[in-house]
Motif scaffolding. Structure first.
Motif, PDB file in Angstrom:
ATOM      1  N   PRO B  53       0.836  -1.200   0.000  1.00 10.21           N
ATOM      2  CA  PRO B  53       0.000   0.000   0.000  1.00 10.21           C
ATOM      3  C   PRO B  53       0.876   1.256   0.000  1.00 10.21           C
ATOM      4  CG  PRO B  53      -0.678  -1.521   1.718  1.00 10.21           C
ATOM      5  CD  PRO B  53       0.612  -2.040   1.169  1.00 10.21           C
ATOM      6  N   ASN B  54       0.452   2.240  -0.780  1.00  9.99           N
ATOM      7  CA  ASN B  54       1.211   3.480  -0.868  1.00  9.99           C
ATOM      8  C   ASN B  54       1.466   4.077   0.507  1.00  9.99           C
ATOM      9  OD1 ASN B  54       1.242   3.371  -3.615  1.00  9.99           O
ATOM     10  ND2 ASN B  54      -0.606   4.610  -3.855  1.00  9.99           N
ATOM     11  N   ILE B  55       0.426   4.002   1.347  1.00  8.78           N
ATOM     12  CA  ILE B  55       0.507   4.690   2.630  1.00  8.78           C
ATOM     13  C   ILE B  55       1.587   4.056   3.502  1.00  8.78           C
ATOM     14  CG2 ILE B  55      -1.354   3.259   3.595  1.00  8.78           C
ATOM     15  CD1 ILE B  55      -1.117   6.918   4.363  1.00  8.78           C
ATOM     16  N   LEU B  57       4.408   2.622   2.412  1.00  6.07           N
ATOM     17  CA  LEU B  57       5.699   3.126   1.955  1.00  6.07           C
ATOM     18  C   LEU B  57       5.854   4.589   2.387  1.00  6.07           C
ATOM     19  CD1 LEU B  57       8.266   2.551   0.377  1.00  6.07           C
ATOM     20  CD2 LEU B  57       7.133   3.477  -1.628  1.00  6.07           C
ATOM     21  N   GLY B  58       4.726   5.316   2.305  1.00  5.99           N
ATOM     22  CA  GLY B  58       4.757   6.711   2.736  1.00  5.99           C
ATOM     23  C   GLY B  58       5.210   6.812   4.182  1.00  5.99           C
TER      24      GLY B  58
END
Lengths: 465, 228, 597
Positions: B53-55, B57-58
């Motif tokens: 999920p992008n979040i 990695l964010g």
């Protein structure tokens, strides 16, 4: 193809500029020829790269310009070429870096025979100290610094008693003797730089930093502060005077030790009163100033400033300029104060005179003057009260016509241009912002609005001393 | 700056290693029809493609920034420590209690994370509320420690160790407060019956990771302040 | 050329990235003010940065007026001169170049070039811009508080930055520090987006080794910025505390203008270490995006693959990593332990190697190319020339010994303007001439562009090349005037006057650029989707300018790297990244923007 021709022009022009430019390193006056050599090596290497890469680029721009009938070559990479270029670049880098590191090693390690001089920086001037006969510096602390003890000496330290105290931005050094300059700052960062010596180093409050060099040429070399230190940064100058050993010894003998500074005579106002009779003819019986005789008000001016100006007049540092008519009249008068004790006595008397505000004689645009005074206030105080630590005398309540004359004298280099008048030199650079007499009047008009100390106030202040 | 450099060296080594894997033996100028080269890249692990999920990695990138920030504080602290006027900090004993509370908060959140994996919503709620309470208690405890220090005459300007103590604890607490904001969002989602399990799992997981991370940072900072 | 068998894989699967839900506002304000579209945010960043940059440009002209014609202009005095210097430097480095490259070009190009609909966190991206704007407003406000903005120089060295004797120690320095803190917070929000978007949102087929170098440059610069800005953050907060509550992090025991202060024992050098730990990577934060963009400009307009792509990527990464271990070359004469000089001189000269390789590869890209000398290309070649000059003078300053005479002189000023002011700004101009057709759908005027290029390129060289020689002579920087300094030749003042005239001409030449930007928006020649016949994805969008969501119904699929120019046996001298090898064999009627060769 304009681009190619212009690039050729720029390449040739840059090389020509380098060779015919009258602007280049100032003639070396120290042992650091190795620094110049390292610089030359770098110049040759980088110059070759500059020409080679750019000429090749020009060749490409001419040779491979767009032709709709042609295609560019398809060559994503060329490992062999890239390794060659990496190798050659690395060799060039090593060729430049190696001598650099050797010379730096020399700079970091001070020769043992070097004698030590301490340079002390503060906003915005220099002073110096030498260790005296015992070869050791006395202890100093920031918290001891005051107007009477500008270097922050620890009064009781036996090592400090014979230290040579040089409260002047001018220092002498003997030729061909390696010297280590210990650098110390009282307030912000400064930088000790003499272009002809090549080396420079920052002064950091709380630390003692150093640099070393061997002066190899006789003469006078300007010390510049090269680390931004506030509004007066560009005026923070000093001078290194490189002397023969004999001249240096003579000069050194004239400089007071710390013990001698502590033992300076205290003025006697009663004796001074008699001597003041001469002064009174022009400056007025109460030191109140007198426009017709061109004697400015003295009462209320601080002792340190009076002392310095009297001595300047005596030494010819001031009042020698042909255009300074009134200064020339003052010089022989000052000479009547034949020794330091006489100077101290007359100053002591002047300090007892009542400080009445001088009448205002100059009008101008006060608002414009306030803007200009913003700069003046950094040294002379926002209220024009004068700050001894900055060598900035009081302005508020003093003779405004005299102020006007002096500002113009500074601006026109009639005053402050003498080599020994380093504080006056600062003022010449600052007075440059008063381009017109109108602006001089404006700023004085504003100074005339500043609080004008009454007699009572200044008496109270004196009792507190 | 040694500490910061060590952190950066590790980070850069990881980046370079990851990049080597991406670029070694790759001839970028070769076109292909399969167009599937992308999903072997390192963020997703080698081989099979598991979408990250992008979040997540964010959060990872953000934690790298946070680490850089605290590493610089530690560097500044150790450099400043060498100056003559350094006086060791008077550590209020309360800090030990606060540390315990923060550990407990982390444990609660780990518990919630485990529960989220099992999709046990009641246990998630218990864990996450427990974590939240511990965190609030920690912040109140830190404020109390500040009070004790200043009552004893140790203000921020009294000496550099004090200055660093107030500064570093405040920065750390601000990061925790930011976390509480995210925790609040997860809690509100938990009480909405319509929200789905993967969404909740992700939220709880991110909170738990963040809490563990801030706990680790706190332990390092606390150890630093104790030993100097 | 590829040796993969194409025919078996005729079917290209759809993009594998999950379709993201975009927030499509209905109102004008929602679309253009509180926008979450990275392209709109990019333009907001760009316009704000250019406007504040114009302020800094005017300040530089005022400074040059004083230096060229000392004491002629009565509105310049030693106090406000320092304020102009400080504001000029700070705005140019941080609020113009950093914001424009990362916030502006980063936002516009990353999603388009990697084949994404938008940044991965559009809401955070929007907030990033508004925090940046707030930072700019706080910065501007600092000019108007009593005492004015800070005059401490853009390096803000304590103790001077917060001691009497420096202008703006009341509101000015406080607001400056607050503004920097805000900038860093805003940038971090944007930076998270750039990183995660590049790593996560690449379209199918867009492997890392197929990314255009522009994306690599911006990506690595963002990594540097995210890691380096905390150093500025820490030092700004600590200095604020020193100033506001009287801590002594940086402030030593000192006597300020004759008054004892209550500070004790702080370390000014600690600040310098922290500052340059940020400050040196900052140079590369500005330079790396410029390196990346110029690579793409050169390749596109020379119709040739960038030479040594992998080397270029590795050079970017190596420069980025090394940039964290060279910071103290700004401090050779700062009074730090002189033995550090050996280490930092070595690392600094090592970093010259990858940088030099980049230059070689740019020039080798031109070699045997088919060079179209249009306006973006002129700027790109102008960049190479300027950068070579600026890079080489860096070898003087990086070599610790030569830094002794040259440090703190105009040689430094000339060097860093050449390398990190003129060079990147030439790339900015080149990039604007290059991408303006995509952003607006219209071409910029060619004649105005060429006038702008020639004056800017030649003018800046005329300013900064001779300036090095003032530095050799020993003219110190940050001097309001140098008066009768004995070792300065009398003619140096003439040179200063000449430099000032060149600077004024260059500053006014920017009017051509602004007029061009403005008028071409309404009257420029229609550009079509791919006027430069470029390969990268932003030129292959369905709409020009691209709509919110960038690509039409389906995300593009990438089959090749970004540099397929002049591929042997291909019909055209470029093959876009989303053309599959199997399509190449068929008639290419579907491709837009083709020109028969």
């Amino acid at each position: 193809m304009a681009l190619a021709y212009v690039l050729i022009f720029l390449i040739v022009g840059s090389v020509l500029f380098h060779f015919i430019s009258p602007w280049y390193l100032t003639p070396l006056a120290s042992n650091w020829s190795t620094i110049d050599l390292t610089l030359d090596i770098t110049f040759w290497v980088t110059g070759a790269v500059f020409i080679a890469v750019n000429v090749f680029m020009v060749y490409c721009v001419i040779k491979f310009r767009y032709n709709a009938k042609k295609r560019a070559e398809y060559q994503p990479e060329n490992k062999k070429l890239e390794w060659w270029l990496t190798g050659l670049t690395s060799i060039g880098v090593v060729a430049m870096l190696t001598p650099g590191l050797f010379v730096w090693n020399e700079f970091v390690n001070v020769p043992e025979e070097a004698h030590v001089v301490e340079a002390i920086g503060q906003q915005w001037h220099w002073s110096f100290r030498m260790p005296g006969e015992d070869g050791r510096f006395g202890a100093v602390e920031s918290r001891y610094v005051s107007d009477d003890n500008p270097l922050g000496m620890e009064t009781d330290d036996p090592d400090g008693q014979d230290d040579i105290i040089i409260i002047s931005p001018n220092v002498h050094l003997p030729i061909d003797k390696p010297v280590k300059i210990n650098l110390r700052s009282k307030d912000v960062l400064h930088n000790f730089a003499v272009a002809q010596f090549r080396v420079k180093m920052d002064l950091v409050p709380g630390l003692i930093t150093y640099l070393w060099f061997t002066p190899t040429k006789l003469g006078m070399f300007e010390i510049l502060c090269e680390e931004l230190c506030g509004v007066g940064h560009h005026t923070m100058r000093g001078k290194v005077i490189v002397d023969t050993q004999e001249d240096f010894d003579t000069w050194l003998a004239e400089q007071p030790t710390y013990a001698e500074v502590l033992a300076r005579p205290v003025g006697d106002a009663l004796i001074g009163q008699a001597q003041y009779a001469v002064c009174a003819t022009c400056h007025g019986a109460q030191g109140e100033g007198n426009l017709p005789t061109h004697g400015p008000k003295l009462a209320g001016q601080e002792a340190w400033y009076l002392r310095r100006q009297i001595n300047y007049f005596k030494e010819g540092t001031r009042g020698a300029h042909p255009d300074d008519q009134f200064g020339q009249e003052m010089a022989p008068m000052a000479a009547t104060l034949f020794n330091d004790a006489a100077v101290e006595n007359v100053i002591a008397y002047i300090e007892t005179l009542p400080d009445m505000p001088a009448p205002t004689t100059i009008t101008g645009n006060i608002e414009k003057g306030e803007k200009i005074y913003n700069v003046c206030g950094y040294c002379h105080g926002v209220d024009g009260e004068g700050i001894a630590a900055l060598n900035a005398p009081r302005q508020a309540g003093m003779s405004d016509w005299y102020l006007a004359t002096q500002l113009k004298n500074f601006r026109n280099r009639v005053r402050g241009a003498h080599d020994d008048d380093m504080y006056g030199m600062q003022m010449t650079m600052m007075a440059d912002i008063l381009q017109t007499d109108e602006r001089v009047n404006d700023v004085i008009a504003y100074i005339n609005t500043l609080p004008r100390p009454t007699e009572q106030l200044s008496l109270a202040a004196r009792e507190n001393d | 700056m040694t500490y910061t450099l060590i952190f950066l060296a590790i980070l850069m080594a990881a980046v370079v290693w990851w990049l080597v894997k991406q670029s070694i033996n790759v001839k970028p100028w070769v076109a292909d029809s399969a167009a599937d080269a992308v999903r072997t890249d390192g963020v997703h692990g080698l081989g099979s493609y598991v979408p990250l999920p992008n979040i997540k990695l964010g959060l990872g990138v953000f934690l790298a920034v946070v680490t850089s920030l605290f590493a610089l504080f530690v560097s500044a602290y150790t450099i400043r420590m060498e100056y003559a006027d350094w006086r060791p900090l008077l550590e209020p004993n309360l800090l030990w209690v606060n540390t315990g509370i923060l550990v407990l908060g982390s444990v609660f959140l780990q518990w919630a994370w485990n529960a989220a994996k099992r999709q046990d919503r009641a246990a998630i709620k218990r864990g996450i509320i427990g974590g939240g309470i511990c965190t609030v208690a920690f912040i109140i405890g830190q404020l109390a420690a500040w009070n004790q220090l200043s009552a004893a005459g140790h203000f921020i300007q009294s000496n550099p160790a004090n200055g660093f103590f107030y500064l570093i604890t405040a920065t750390h607490a601000l990061h925790i407060l930011g976390g509480l904001f995210a925790l609040g969002k997860t809690i509100s989602r938990l009480w909405q019956p319509s929200s789905e399990s993967p969404e909740i799992l992700l939220g709880v997981e991110l909170c738990a990771v963040y809490w563990h991370y801030l706990l680790a940072i706190w332990l390092i900072l606390f150890a630093l302040m104790l030993n100097t | 050329m590829s040796d993969v068998a194409h025919d078996a894989l005729d079917f290209a699967p759809p993009a594998e990235v999950e379709e993201m839900e975009l927030y499509h506002p209905k109102t004008w304000i929602g679309k253009y003010v509180w926008s979450q579209d990275a392209k709109v945010i990019a333009i907001q960043y760009g316009i704000t940065a250019i406007l504040i940059g114009l302020v800094a440009l005017v300040l530089s002209v005022i400074m040059r007026l004083q230096l060229g014609f000392p004491h002629t202009f009565d509105f310049i005095d030693p106090a406000n001169y320092l304020q102009f210097v400080t504001m000029h430097g700070m705005i140019m480095v941080i609020y113009l170049l950093t914001a424009l490259f990362l916030g502006g070009f980063g936002n516009y190009l990353i999603p388009l070039m990697v084949g994404a609909r938008d940044m991965v966190f559009p809401y955070v991206n929007m907030i990033s811009y508004w925090v940046y704007l707030l930072a700019v407003l706080v910065l501007v406000a600092s000019i108007f508080v009593p005492g004015g903005s800070t005059g401490a120089g853009w390096t803000l060295y304590p103790p001077q930055a917060i001691s009497p004797g420096t202008p703006g120690i009341d509101g000015g320095i406080i607001l400056m520090l607050v503004s920097l803190v805000l900038f860093i917070i805003g940038f971090t929000m944007g930076g998270l987006n750039y990183i995660v978007t590049v790593l996560q949102a690449r379209t199918r087929g867009m492997s890392l080794m197929r990314l255009p170098l522009t994306v690599w440059g911006i990506f690595m610069a963002t990594v540097l910025a995210l890691l380096a800005f905390p150093a500025l953050f820490v030092s700004a907060i600590m200095m604020l505390l020193d100033r506001l509550v009287g801590t002594s992090f940086f402030m030593p025991a000192m006597v300020s203008l004759g008054e004892q202060t209550s500070y004790d024992g702080g370390s000014p050098l600690l600040f310098q270490h922290l500052f340059w730990f940020f400050g040196h990577p900052e140079v590369y934060i500005v330079a790396l995006p410029a390196f990346g963009i110029v690579s793409d400009l050169l390749s596109t307009h020379a119709r040739k693959a960038i030479f040594g792509y992998r080397m270029m990527v590795w050079a970017i990464v190596a420069i980025g990593a090394l940039s964290f271990v060279v910071w103290a070359h700004h401090m050779y004469v700062s009074g730090m332990n002189p033995y550090f000089g050996f280490f930092f001189a070595t690392t600094t000269l090592i970093i010259a190697v990858p940088t030099a390789l980049k230059v070689y590869n740019w020039v080798l890209t031109l070699w045997r190319g088919n060079i179209r000398l249009n306006v973006p290309m002129l700027f790109a070649i102008g960049f190479i020339f300027t950068f070579i000059n600026g890079g080489l003078t860096g070898l003087f300053l990086g070599n610790v010994t030569i830094d002794l005479p040259l440090s703190d002189t105009y040689f430094v000023v000339a060097h860093f303007h050449m390398v990190m002011a003129v060079s990147p700004i030439l790339v900015v101009f080149g990039a604007i001439y290059h991408w303006y057709p995509k952003i607006t759908g219209r071409m910029l005027n060619d004649t105005l562009g060429k006038i702008h290029f020639w004056i800017t390129f030649l003018g800046t060289y005329a300013i900064y090349f001779p300036m090095h020689y003032l530095g050799f002579e020993g003219l110190p920087r940050r001097y309001f005037s140098y008066g009768d300094t004995e070792f300065m030749s009398a003619s140096s003042q003439d040179l200063n006057a000449a430099i000032t005239i060149a600077a004024i001409i260059v500053a006014f030449a920017q009017i051509f650029f602004l007029v061009n930007l403005f008028t071409s928006y309404f009257r420029g020649k229609l550009a079509g989707p791919n006027p430069w016949e470029a390969t990268t994805l932003e030129w292959q969008t369905a709409d020009t300018p691209p709509k919110h969501g960038n690509f039409g119904d389906e995300l593009p699929v990438v089959y090749r790297w970004a540099y397929d120019y002049s591929v042997p046996n291909a019909d055209l001298d470029y093959i876009p990244q989303n053309v599959s090898p199997s399509d190449l064999k068929k008639p290419t009627a579907g491709q837009q923007g083709e020109i028969e060769n």
